[in-house]
Design an enzyme around this catalytic site. Structure first.
Site, PDB file in Angstrom:
ATOM      1  N   ASP A  18       2.059  39.484  10.608  1.00 13.07           N
ATOM      2  CA  ASP A  18       3.188  38.548  10.509  1.00 13.07           C
ATOM      3  C   ASP A  18       4.346  39.141  11.302  1.00 13.07           C
ATOM      4  O   ASP A  18       4.337  40.333  11.646  1.00 13.07           O
ATOM      5  CB  ASP A  18       3.582  38.370   9.031  1.00 13.07           C
ATOM      6  CG  ASP A  18       4.777  37.450   8.863  1.00 13.07           C
ATOM      7  OD1 ASP A  18       4.845  36.417   9.561  1.00 13.07           O
ATOM      8  OD2 ASP A  18       5.677  37.752   8.046  1.00 13.07           O
ATOM      9  N   SER A  19       5.347  38.321  11.556  1.00  9.87           N
ATOM     10  CA  SER A  19       6.542  38.814  12.236  1.00  9.87           C
ATOM     11  C   SER A  19       7.272  39.859  11.393  1.00  9.87           C
ATOM     12  O   SER A  19       8.027  40.661  11.906  1.00  9.87           O
ATOM     13  CB  SER A  19       7.486  37.640  12.500  1.00  9.87           C
ATOM     14  OG  SER A  19       7.784  36.995  11.281  1.00  9.87           O
ATOM     15  N   TYR A  50      10.508  35.806  14.581  1.00 10.67           N
ATOM     16  CA  TYR A  50       9.780  35.112  15.643  1.00 10.67           C
ATOM     17  C   TYR A  50      10.215  33.642  15.706  1.00 10.67           C
ATOM     18  O   TYR A  50      10.129  33.011  16.742  1.00 10.67           O
ATOM     19  CB  TYR A  50       8.264  35.134  15.384  1.00 10.67           C
ATOM     20  CG  TYR A  50       7.554  36.442  15.658  1.00 10.67           C
ATOM     21  CD1 TYR A  50       8.260  37.623  15.906  1.00 10.67           C
ATOM     22  CD2 TYR A  50       6.155  36.494  15.667  1.00 10.67           C
ATOM     23  CE1 TYR A  50       7.572  38.818  16.144  1.00 10.67           C
ATOM     24  CE2 TYR A  50       5.482  37.675  15.921  1.00 10.67           C
ATOM     25  CZ  TYR A  50       6.190  38.839  16.146  1.00 10.67           C
ATOM     26  OH  TYR A  50       5.513  40.005  16.378  1.00 10.67           O
ATOM     27  N   GLY A  51      10.653  33.131  14.557  1.00 16.54           N
ATOM     28  CA  GLY A  51      10.926  31.697  14.420  1.00 16.54           C
ATOM     29  C   GLY A  51      12.014  31.142  15.325  1.00 16.54           C
ATOM     30  O   GLY A  51      12.123  29.927  15.495  1.00 16.54           O
ATOM     31  N   CYS A  81       1.723  34.497  10.142  1.00 25.55           N
ATOM     32  CA  CYS A  81       2.997  33.941  10.606  1.00 25.55           C
ATOM     33  C   CYS A  81       2.782  32.525  11.160  1.00 25.55           C
ATOM     34  O   CYS A  81       1.948  32.315  12.052  1.00 25.55           O
ATOM     35  CB  CYS A  81       3.540  34.856  11.707  1.00 25.55           C
ATOM     36  SG  CYS A  81       5.082  34.285  12.411  1.00 25.55           S
ATOM     37  N   GLU A 160      15.096  36.334   1.850  1.00 23.77           N
ATOM     38  CA  GLU A 160      15.250  37.778   2.093  1.00 23.77           C
ATOM     39  C   GLU A 160      16.461  38.353   1.366  1.00 23.77           C
ATOM     40  O   GLU A 160      16.537  39.549   1.116  1.00 23.77           O
ATOM     41  CB  GLU A 160      15.309  38.047   3.593  1.00 23.77           C
ATOM     42  CG  GLU A 160      13.966  37.736   4.207  1.00 23.77           C
ATOM     43  CD  GLU A 160      13.780  38.210   5.629  1.00 23.77           C
ATOM     44  OE1 GLU A 160      14.748  38.715   6.222  1.00 23.77           O
ATOM     45  OE2 GLU A 160      12.668  38.047   6.138  1.00 23.77           O
ATOM     46  N   CYS A 192       5.923  28.001   6.408  1.00 25.41           N
ATOM     47  CA  CYS A 192       6.567  29.280   6.737  1.00 25.41           C
ATOM     48  C   CYS A 192       6.196  30.280   5.643  1.00 25.41           C
ATOM     49  O   CYS A 192       6.093  29.900   4.465  1.00 25.41           O
ATOM     50  CB  CYS A 192       8.089  29.101   6.805  1.00 25.41           C
ATOM     51  SG  CYS A 192       8.989  30.638   7.064  1.00 25.41           S
ATOM     52  N   THR A 193       6.016  31.515   6.055  1.00 24.51           N
ATOM     53  CA  THR A 193       5.604  32.562   5.103  1.00 24.51           C
ATOM     54  C   THR A 193       6.537  32.697   3.899  1.00 24.51           C
ATOM     55  O   THR A 193       6.105  33.031   2.804  1.00 24.51           O
ATOM     56  CB  THR A 193       5.593  33.935   5.820  1.00 24.51           C
ATOM     57  OG1 THR A 193       6.798  34.055   6.601  1.00 24.51           O
ATOM     58  CG2 THR A 193       4.384  34.083   6.703  1.00 24.51           C
ATOM     59  N   HIS A 194       7.829  32.446   4.115  1.00 24.06           N
ATOM     60  CA  HIS A 194       8.817  32.709   3.065  1.00 24.06           C
ATOM     61  C   HIS A 194       8.938  31.591   2.017  1.00 24.06           C
ATOM     62  O   HIS A 194       9.389  31.829   0.910  1.00 24.06           O
ATOM     63  CB  HIS A 194      10.204  32.888   3.701  1.00 24.06           C
ATOM     64  CG  HIS A 194      10.351  34.142   4.499  1.00 24.06           C
ATOM     65  ND1 HIS A 194       9.488  34.480   5.513  1.00 24.06           N
ATOM     66  CD2 HIS A 194      11.272  35.142   4.423  1.00 24.06           C
ATOM     67  CE1 HIS A 194       9.882  35.639   6.044  1.00 24.06           C
ATOM     68  NE2 HIS A 194      10.960  36.050   5.399  1.00 24.06           N
TER      69      HIS A 194
HETATM   70  N1  DGL Z   1       6.988  34.609   9.492  1.00 28.96           N
HETATM   71  C1  DGL Z   1       7.760  33.568  10.098  1.00 28.96           C
HETATM   72  C2  DGL Z   1       6.979  32.242  10.002  1.00 28.96           C
HETATM   73  O1  DGL Z   1       6.192  32.058   9.111  1.00 28.96           O
HETATM   74  C3  DGL Z   1       9.134  33.426   9.465  1.00 28.96           C
HETATM   75  C4  DGL Z   1      10.095  34.562   9.798  1.00 28.96           C
HETATM   76  C5  DGL Z   1      10.403  34.653  11.291  1.00 28.96           C
HETATM   77  O2  DGL Z   1      11.048  33.746  11.850  1.00 28.96           O
HETATM   78  O3  DGL Z   1       9.964  35.633  11.886  1.00 28.96           O
HETATM   79  O4  DGL Z   1       7.166  31.388  10.819  1.00 28.96           O
END
Ligand code: DGL
Length: 287
Positions: A18-19, A50-51, A81, A160, A192-194
């Site tokens: 993941d990022s 990364y987003g 990710c 976060e 999205c992961t979060h």
């Molecule tokens: N892991 C990214 C995603 O699921 C979210 C966090 C980021 O922007 O790096 O898109």
């Protein structure tokens, strides 16, 4: 045709990247349903987010991340990710001779299976939403489905910041999600992961009228299905989790616990120099 891995490869770890540390939400789900599997996780904390990056940069980083895992002899690569899955999944699939699982297809399948009205909402980072990858994954399976996609970038820092049940998160979600109520979608994909951490706030804001799909949970099920189908499931022992991060701060260690739901045993630093070394070196192209 895909190459079948020899049986001895069942003892190799599952690779997840993941990022950053958000992908640990998927690791948590994998560990629940595959407790014997060893997992090697790479979080590119030095280069996140990364987003908000360009497709070219996301692709380059994602290929480097996958290469880092491949070199450590993982039996399957999970692109946790969503931003990386949206922009780089096919390149990764074409570059490594192990199964590669992204988050889009399992999430899309699950959303279609619960949506009666065929009206589905998708939320994600700017990169994920601008890629149109979720729309494609949904439309490929059902051309009549209607999709309302919305970038909701503020949700990442809220998680976060551990604002999971904070009133500010509720206000932000209400603002972002009102369109899904007006448009009367009946399923919302958390792209999205979060976002799974905000599931209860999201459900509350949507007043129970929309089914909320956690793409991460569906991805874990897909990983299980693939390793069983290929006969590479580990059958004994307690699975270990090794986490590599490209940058480690005390803050990351704390947030890792929020995502994983437990204190991580091993966190190691991955050198950025190693990750960025000639990415084509050692790659096996699949034709
Ligand atoms: N892991 C990214 C995603 O699921 C979210 C966090 C980021 O922007 O790096 O898109």
């Amino acid at each position: 045709m895909r190459r079948r891995l020899p049986r001895s490869e069942s003892s190799r770890p599952i690779g997840v990247f993941d990022s950053g540390i958000g992908g640990l939400t998927i690791v948590k789900e994998i560990r629940k349903i595959l407790p014997k599997e060893d997992i090697l996780y790479f979080g590119d904390t030095a280069r996140l987010p990364y987003g908000s990056k360009s497709p070219e940069l996301i692709r380059r980083y994602a290929l480097e991340d996958a290469h880092f895992l491949y070199e450590r002899k993982v039996k399957i690569i999970v692109v946790a990710c969503h931003s990386a899955s949206s922009w780089a999944l096919s390149e990764i699939r074409n570059s490594f001779p192990v199964p590669v699982v992204g988050v889009l297809e399992p999430g899309a399948k699950a959303a279609l299976s619960v949506s009666r009205r065929k009206k589905i909402g998708v939320i994600g980072t700017k990169a994920t939403i601008s890629s149109g990858a979720y729309e494609r994954a949904l439309k490929e399976r059902d051309k009549d489905v209607e999709i309302i996609a919305k970038a909701t970038p503020l949700l990442v820092p809220l998680v976060e910041e551990d604002f999971i049940s904070h009133p500010v998160s509720k206000i932000v979600c209400r603002e972002y999600l009102k369109v899904f109520l007006t448009e009367k979608v009946d399923a919302l994909l958390l792209g999205c992961t979060h976002y799974p951490l905000l599931r209860s706030v999201i459900r509350e804001v949507l007043k129970g009228k929309v089914k909320v799909i956690d793409a991460g949970k569906e991805t874990a099920k897909e990983v299980k299905r693939i390793i069983e189908e290929r006969g590479i499931k580990k059958s004994s022992g307690r699975g270990k989790l090794k986490i590599y991060l490209s940058d480690i701060t005390p803050e990351f260690e704390k947030i890792a616990q929020i995502f994983l739901g437990e204190k991580p045993e091993v966190i190691l630093r991955a050198s950025l120099r190693e990750i960025t070394k000639n990415p084509d070196e050692g790659l096996v192209k699949r034709h």
